[in-house]
Design a protein around this motif. Structure first.
Motif, PDB file in Angstrom:
ATOM      1  N   VAL A   1      -3.645  13.941  12.068  1.00 25.86           N
ATOM      2  CA  VAL A   1      -2.299  13.407  12.241  1.00 25.86           C
ATOM      3  C   VAL A   1      -2.068  12.352  11.161  1.00 25.86           C
ATOM      4  N   VAL A   2      -0.967  12.484  10.423  1.00 28.09           N
ATOM      5  CA  VAL A   2      -0.633  11.546   9.352  1.00 28.09           C
ATOM      6  C   VAL A   2       0.721  10.918   9.671  1.00 28.09           C
ATOM      7  N   ASN A   3       0.725   9.609   9.907  1.00 26.23           N
ATOM      8  CA  ASN A   3       1.951   8.889  10.269  1.00 26.23           C
ATOM      9  C   ASN A   3       2.670   9.561  11.432  1.00 26.23           C
ATOM     10  N   GLY A   4       1.885  10.017  12.409  1.00 21.20           N
ATOM     11  CA  GLY A   4       2.454  10.621  13.596  1.00 21.20           C
ATOM     12  C   GLY A   4       2.787  12.087  13.470  1.00 21.20           C
ATOM     13  N   GLN A   5       2.607  12.649  12.283  1.00 22.62           N
ATOM     14  CA  GLN A   5       2.929  14.055  12.040  1.00 22.62           C
ATOM     15  C   GLN A   5       1.662  14.894  11.996  1.00 22.62           C
ATOM     16  N   ALA A   6       1.622  15.965  12.792  1.00 22.27           N
ATOM     17  CA  ALA A   6       0.463  16.853  12.793  1.00 22.27           C
ATOM     18  C   ALA A   6       0.375  17.552  11.443  1.00 22.27           C
ATOM     19  N   LEU A   7      -0.792  17.494  10.817  1.00 21.91           N
ATOM     20  CA  LEU A   7      -0.969  18.070   9.488  1.00 21.91           C
ATOM     21  C   LEU A   7      -1.200  19.574   9.599  1.00 21.91           C
ATOM     22  N   GLN A   8      -0.407  20.344   8.862  1.00 23.27           N
ATOM     23  CA  GLN A   8      -0.577  21.787   8.819  1.00 23.27           C
ATOM     24  C   GLN A   8      -1.553  22.123   7.702  1.00 23.27           C
ATOM     25  N   LEU A   9      -2.767  22.540   8.067  1.00 23.68           N
ATOM     26  CA  LEU A   9      -3.818  22.700   7.068  1.00 23.68           C
ATOM     27  C   LEU A   9      -3.783  24.036   6.341  1.00 23.68           C
ATOM     28  N   ALA A  10      -3.001  24.995   6.804  1.00 21.10           N
ATOM     29  CA  ALA A  10      -2.904  26.302   6.161  1.00 21.10           C
ATOM     30  C   ALA A  10      -4.296  26.910   5.974  1.00 21.10           C
TER      31      ALA A  10
ATOM     32  N   GLU B   1       0.700  15.323   0.396  1.00 22.71           N
ATOM     33  CA  GLU B   1       2.058  15.831   0.526  1.00 22.71           C
ATOM     34  C   GLU B   1       2.838  15.103   1.621  1.00 22.71           C
ATOM     35  N   VAL B   2       2.138  14.709   2.676  1.00 24.72           N
ATOM     36  CA  VAL B   2       2.806  13.988   3.764  1.00 24.72           C
ATOM     37  C   VAL B   2       3.073  12.542   3.372  1.00 24.72           C
ATOM     38  N   LEU B   3       2.104  11.903   2.734  1.00 26.79           N
ATOM     39  CA  LEU B   3       2.238  10.495   2.367  1.00 26.79           C
ATOM     40  C   LEU B   3       3.022  10.284   1.083  1.00 26.79           C
ATOM     41  N   LYS B   4       3.281  11.372   0.335  1.00 26.21           N
ATOM     42  CA  LYS B   4       4.163  11.353  -0.838  1.00 26.21           C
ATOM     43  C   LYS B   4       3.645  10.529  -2.006  1.00 26.21           C
ATOM     44  N   TYR B   5       2.385  10.638  -2.315  1.00 25.68           N
ATOM     45  CA  TYR B   5       1.835  10.085  -3.551  1.00 25.68           C
ATOM     46  C   TYR B   5       1.968  11.100  -4.674  1.00 25.68           C
ATOM     47  N   LYS B   6       2.079  10.633  -5.895  1.00 25.21           N
ATOM     48  CA  LYS B   6       1.922  11.474  -7.070  1.00 25.21           C
ATOM     49  C   LYS B   6       0.476  11.337  -7.522  1.00 25.21           C
TER      50      LYS B   6
ATOM     51  N   VAL C   1       0.829  -1.183   0.000  1.00 24.88           N
ATOM     52  CA  VAL C   1       0.000   0.000   0.000  1.00 24.88           C
ATOM     53  C   VAL C   1       0.872   1.243   0.000  1.00 24.88           C
ATOM     54  N   ALA C   2       0.384   2.268  -0.705  1.00 26.35           N
ATOM     55  CA  ALA C   2       1.141   3.454  -0.913  1.00 26.35           C
ATOM     56  C   ALA C   2       1.521   4.186   0.342  1.00 26.35           C
ATOM     57  N   ALA C   3       2.752   4.694   0.305  1.00 26.29           N
ATOM     58  CA  ALA C   3       3.169   5.609   1.352  1.00 26.29           C
ATOM     59  C   ALA C   3       3.858   6.781   0.671  1.00 26.29           C
ATOM     60  N   VAL C   4       3.500   7.061  -0.607  1.00 25.28           N
ATOM     61  CA  VAL C   4       4.228   8.046  -1.401  1.00 25.28           C
ATOM     62  C   VAL C   4       3.309   9.003  -2.155  1.00 25.28           C
ATOM     63  N   ILE C   5       3.334  10.388  -2.026  1.00 23.32           N
ATOM     64  CA  ILE C   5       2.547  11.343  -2.813  1.00 23.32           C
ATOM     65  C   ILE C   5       3.330  12.642  -2.920  1.00 23.32           C
ATOM     66  N   LEU C   6       3.698  13.109  -4.117  1.00 19.31           N
ATOM     67  CA  LEU C   6       4.502  14.323  -4.239  1.00 19.31           C
ATOM     68  C   LEU C   6       3.652  15.581  -4.419  1.00 19.31           C
ATOM     69  N   SER C   7       2.523  15.472  -5.162  1.00 19.75           N
ATOM     70  CA  SER C   7       1.696  16.651  -5.391  1.00 19.75           C
ATOM     71  C   SER C   7       0.309  16.234  -5.788  1.00 19.75           C
ATOM     72  N   ILE C   8      -0.618  17.173  -5.794  1.00 23.16           N
ATOM     73  CA  ILE C   8      -1.980  16.877  -6.224  1.00 23.16           C
ATOM     74  C   ILE C   8      -2.563  18.072  -6.937  1.00 23.16           C
ATOM     75  N   LEU C   9      -3.330  17.821  -7.980  1.00 29.69           N
ATOM     76  CA  LEU C   9      -3.986  18.889  -8.709  1.00 29.69           C
ATOM     77  C   LEU C   9      -5.206  19.360  -7.937  1.00 29.69           C
ATOM     78  N   LEU C  10      -5.590  20.587  -8.162  1.00 30.87           N
ATOM     79  CA  LEU C  10      -6.840  21.063  -7.588  1.00 30.87           C
ATOM     80  C   LEU C  10      -7.960  20.559  -8.495  1.00 30.87           C
ATOM     81  N   LEU C  11      -8.863  19.786  -7.921  1.00 29.03           N
ATOM     82  CA  LEU C  11      -9.898  19.153  -8.711  1.00 29.03           C
ATOM     83  C   LEU C  11     -11.249  19.763  -8.355  1.00 29.03           C
ATOM     84  N   ALA C  12     -12.001  20.187  -9.380  1.00 30.77           N
ATOM     85  CA  ALA C  12     -13.267  20.829  -9.075  1.00 30.77           C
ATOM     86  C   ALA C  12     -14.430  20.277  -9.866  1.00 30.77           C
TER      87      ALA C  12
ATOM     88  N   LEU D   1      -3.425   7.792  -8.409  1.00 28.46           N
ATOM     89  CA  LEU D   1      -2.408   7.900  -7.369  1.00 28.46           C
ATOM     90  C   LEU D   1      -1.293   6.931  -7.752  1.00 28.46           C
ATOM     91  N   SER D   2      -0.069   7.390  -7.788  1.00 25.66           N
ATOM     92  CA  SER D   2       1.000   6.514  -8.264  1.00 25.66           C
ATOM     93  C   SER D   2       2.266   6.641  -7.441  1.00 25.66           C
TER      94      SER D   2
END
Length: 256
Positions: free
Chosen positions: A36-45, A65-70, A5-16, A82-83
């Motif tokens: 919290v993602v993998n123990g890291q508090a997510l900064q939601l901006a 961005e935290v899980l590092k999926y493309k 199972v994926a643990a990788v995502i680099l970026s995501i498009l804005l989908l509308a 998701l790749s």
């Protein structure tokens, strides 16, 4: 069939396109709800997490961005991919069905939503693609973990004898009766007593099997290896836990 199972995502498009739109009556901002993602508090901006009754939606871009999926979006078909490396997970914005990397199809409850150009997914979506996701009402917190991180955290609690903490964090609720701590302790001590000192998680794979999410990890000890099998429900809680010598698990697999 098993899928790493994926643990990788680099970026995501804005989908509308092609999804529902939040309204004031449909959902409210979660306020102090944290993620919290993998123990890291997510900064939601400038984005938020939303609750609609007992359900929770999280912004996919920030989680990604935290899980590092493309992530790639095909506007002509409304398909999101998701790749990572040689793995591709696909789903359509208009559907509640996901095609996993091993071509297995799984569904999820709820729906994907967009708000101000951002894509939000329910926790059940993340669970369906192989992550361990749940909502902790006591702390008003959504927690999302990859299978290997979950396996590592559970094993560390077992190896250090923190059974009460294991129950608090991963069992609890209705599953506590099925997973009695004395039985878990006995299982660990019997196997680890022969395998030696625990060194770490060598590998972890996960699969959906008959509607149940199963994480199977290979643990390395000083004298041998063992296999830890975890069964996780839709809320991220354990409903099954078993440790067995790797040689015994292999023997069973060879007979099947």
């Amino acid at each position: 069939m098993k899928s790493r199972v994926a643990a990788v995502i680099l970026s995501i498009l804005l989908l509308a396109a092609g999804t529902g739109i939040w309204t004031v009556n449909e959902a409210k901002a979660a306020g102090s709800l944290s993620v919290v993602v993998n123990g890291q508090a997510l900064q939601l901006a400038d984005s938020s997490t939303y609750k609609n009754g007992a359900n929770v939606w999280v912004p996919l871009r920030e989680v990604a961005e935290v899980l590092k999926y493309k992530i790639a979006y095909e506007g002509s078909t409304g398909t999101v991919k998701l790749s990572r490396v040689n793995e591709v997970i696909e789903f359509k914005l208009s559907s509640r069905e996901i095609l996993l990397a091993d071509k297995q199809k799984v569904s999820y409850e709820g729906s994907i939503e967009t708000r101000q150009g951002r894509l939000y997914v329910p926790l059940s979506f993340l669970t369906s693609i192989g992550l361990v996701a749940g909502y902790n009402p006591a702390d008003n917190r959504a927690e999302i973990y990859s299978p290997e991180v979950t396996a590592g955290a559970v094993t560390t609690l077992l190896a250090t004898g923190q059974y009460e903490e294991l129950q608090k964090r991963y069992i609890g609720g209705s599953s506590s009766q099925a997973l009695a701590l004395p039985v878990i302790r006995q299982n660990w001590e019997q196997v680890a007593g022969v395998a030696g000192n625990y060194l770490g998680v060598k590998a972890a794979v996960s699969e959906w099997k008959e509607g149940t999410f199963v994480i199977q990890s290979t643990l390395t000890f000083t004298a041998s290896e063992a296999v830890l099998t975890l069964i996780v429900d839709s809320t991220g809680k354990l409903t099954g836990l078993k440790l067995a010598p790797a040689t015994a698990v292999k023997a069973v697999a060879d007979q099947q």
